[in-house]
Design a protein around this motif. Structure first.
Motif, PDB file in Angstrom:
ATOM      1  N   ASP A  58       0.810  -1.218   0.000  1.00  0.00           N
ATOM      2  CA  ASP A  58       0.000   0.000   0.000  1.00  0.00           C
ATOM      3  C   ASP A  58       0.840   1.262   0.000  1.00  0.00           C
ATOM      4  O   ASP A  58       0.324   2.358   0.240  1.00  0.00           O
ATOM      5  N   MET A  59       2.149   1.105  -0.256  1.00  0.00           N
ATOM      6  CA  MET A  59       3.043   2.267  -0.241  1.00  0.00           C
ATOM      7  C   MET A  59       3.609   2.531  -1.630  1.00  0.00           C
ATOM      8  O   MET A  59       3.810   1.601  -2.415  1.00  0.00           O
ATOM      9  N   ALA A  60       3.883   3.773  -1.891  1.00  0.00           N
ATOM     10  CA  ALA A  60       4.570   4.162  -3.124  1.00  0.00           C
ATOM     11  C   ALA A  60       6.038   4.408  -2.783  1.00  0.00           C
ATOM     12  O   ALA A  60       6.371   5.353  -2.073  1.00  0.00           O
ATOM     13  N   VAL A  61       6.917   3.507  -3.242  1.00  0.00           N
ATOM     14  CA  VAL A  61       8.350   3.670  -2.979  1.00  0.00           C
ATOM     15  C   VAL A  61       9.100   3.614  -4.297  1.00  0.00           C
ATOM     16  O   VAL A  61       8.648   2.996  -5.273  1.00  0.00           O
ATOM     17  N   ASP A  62      10.233   4.275  -4.312  1.00  0.00           N
ATOM     18  CA  ASP A  62      11.060   4.324  -5.523  1.00  0.00           C
ATOM     19  C   ASP A  62      12.261   3.380  -5.439  1.00  0.00           C
ATOM     20  O   ASP A  62      12.618   2.719  -6.411  1.00  0.00           O
TER      21      ASP A  62
END
Length: 410
Positions: A366-370
């Motif tokens: 559920d996270m937006a990580v790069d």
């Protein structure tokens, strides 16, 4: 300080990592309001027997207590490694219901469960209550004690000498390596075999694996020095194998000194290789600090650059090596806000020193990580496979040792 093996006075530094808390002393929310213990983390080399060792500041019972959080079964690749080894030893040694196997530092039963399944009598020796309980739940009998010569003699007096003694990643963890080795001899049946696995000092130096240095590791071992220690205790190494585990390890095979098994050529070949690479030359150890400081500086620079570019970076693996890296570099949650780990015993706690919160990997969905910084770089392929759902969303993986490198999923 004197050498743990030969008692020579130590005066040659190998690496100074400043002050750090024990790497497996994970913190609860309540712990964050209390003082935290830090100890010097300094490594020296003996120029008489060439044992590389940490300075004496911590006691084993402080490091391996009831709350010890390292469970071997968390890593599938390590479970596979243990199962393959067990099958091999059962077949090669003809182990059966009349045999007896001892594993020292048996942890959560990751290895001995393979012998239990084949109805081969065994005994785990494991001082940490949390992991011992997990092993006992699998039907493995466990002695919750630290191993040494006294325990080895007690086992012998009780008629419990072993055909096979296994010690995986424990030999570097013992503060009194002579006492431990003499315990191996006492607990070994005539004609029996000892196998020990430990990270190889030469691989540590070649690949600048300084993050494998932490308080729980009292010694950093070459075959040359282990051969000396075994000989001093009436044992003999008759074979050695190079392994890929933990960034490069050795598996040694030992027996009583008067056993008639021949010494295989692999032993002399590797000792000659180590000497040729300078393991008995102080010059090998003198520029390691510079290499380590470059890795530390490069990691800090990288993380600061990502923050300035609004790149979201998190970490994976609340492992001891990650604690060494982050604490020496001074990384805090402002640069690395979360570390994810599959071990339930670590989740919802905080890394020692850096106080970075540890979360379950499922929360990544559920996270937006790069970018995901893989701290246990030795199992990077396994981690990338486990987190393929993050890569599918465009995230990339990175390691910092021996250099900053962006990894591409296979």
């Amino acid at each position: 300080m004197r050498c743990r093996h030969c008692s020579a006075q130590l005066s040659h530094n190998f690496l100074d990592l400043g002050f750090s808390p024990p790497s497996n002393a994970y913190l609860t929310t309540e712990d964050l309001t209390r003082p935290e213990k830090y100890y010097p983390l300094k490594v020296m080399v003996c120029n008489q027997c060439w044992l590389v060792q940490t300075e004496d500041y911590t006691q084993a019972d402080e490091l391996f207590d009831a709350e010890y959080s390292y469970f071997s079964s968390t890593s599938k690749s390590w479970l596979d490694h243990a199962e393959n080894f067990s099958k091999r030893m059962i077949e090669e040694m003809g182990l059966c219901g009349n045999s007896f196997v001892i594993e020292i530092a048996s942890n959560d039963g990751y290895l001995l469960k393979n012998f239990v399944r084949e109805n081969i009598p065994c005994l785990g020796i494991e001082p940490t209550a949390s992991t011992a309980e997990a092993a006992e739940a699998l039907g493995i009998p466990v002695l919750r004690e630290f191993f040494g010569e006294q325990l080895g003699r007690r086992l012998s007096a009780d008629g419990r000498q072993a055909d096979l003694i296994v010690g995986n990643n424990v030999y570097a963890h013992v503060p009194n390596i002579n006492d431990f080795t003499c315990g191996l001899k006492a607990a070994l049946r005539v004609g029996g075999t000892i196998t020990l696995e430990f990270p190889h000092l030469m691989r540590l130096i070649e690949s600048s694996q300084f993050d494998t240095i932490y308080h729980e590791h009292f010694s950093y071992l070459s075959l040359s020095v282990v051969d000396k220690i075994f000989t001093s205790c009436g044992l003999r190494i008759f074979d050695v194998e190079k392994l890929n585990t933990h960034g490069g390890s050795l598996r040694i095979f030992g027996c009583h000194a008067d056993d008639d098994r021949p010494v295989r050529g692999s032993v002399k070949e590797l000792i000659d290789e180590e000497i040729g690479n300078g393991v008995k030359d102080l010059r090998l150890y003198q520029d390691f600090q510079f290499k380590v400081d470059q890795i530390k500086d490069n990691l800090l620079t990288f993380l600061i650059e990502q923050k300035r570019k609004n790149v979201k970076v998190v970490a994976y693996g609340a492992a001891a090596k990650g604690c060494t890296l982050l604490n020496y570099a001074g990384v805090k949650p402002d640069l690395l806000p979360i570390v994810f780990d599959a071990s339930i015993s670590k989740q919802n706690k905080y890394l020692p020193g850096s106080h970075i919160p540890i979360k379950a990997p499922g929360e990544l969905r559920d996270m937006a990580v790069d970018l995901i910084l893989i701290l246990p770089w030795n199992i990077k392929e396994e981690v990338i496979d486990q987190l393929s759902f993050v890569a599918d969303k465009g995230a990339k993986f990175v390691v910092a040792v021996p250099e900053i490198k962006i990894l591409q999923p296979s």
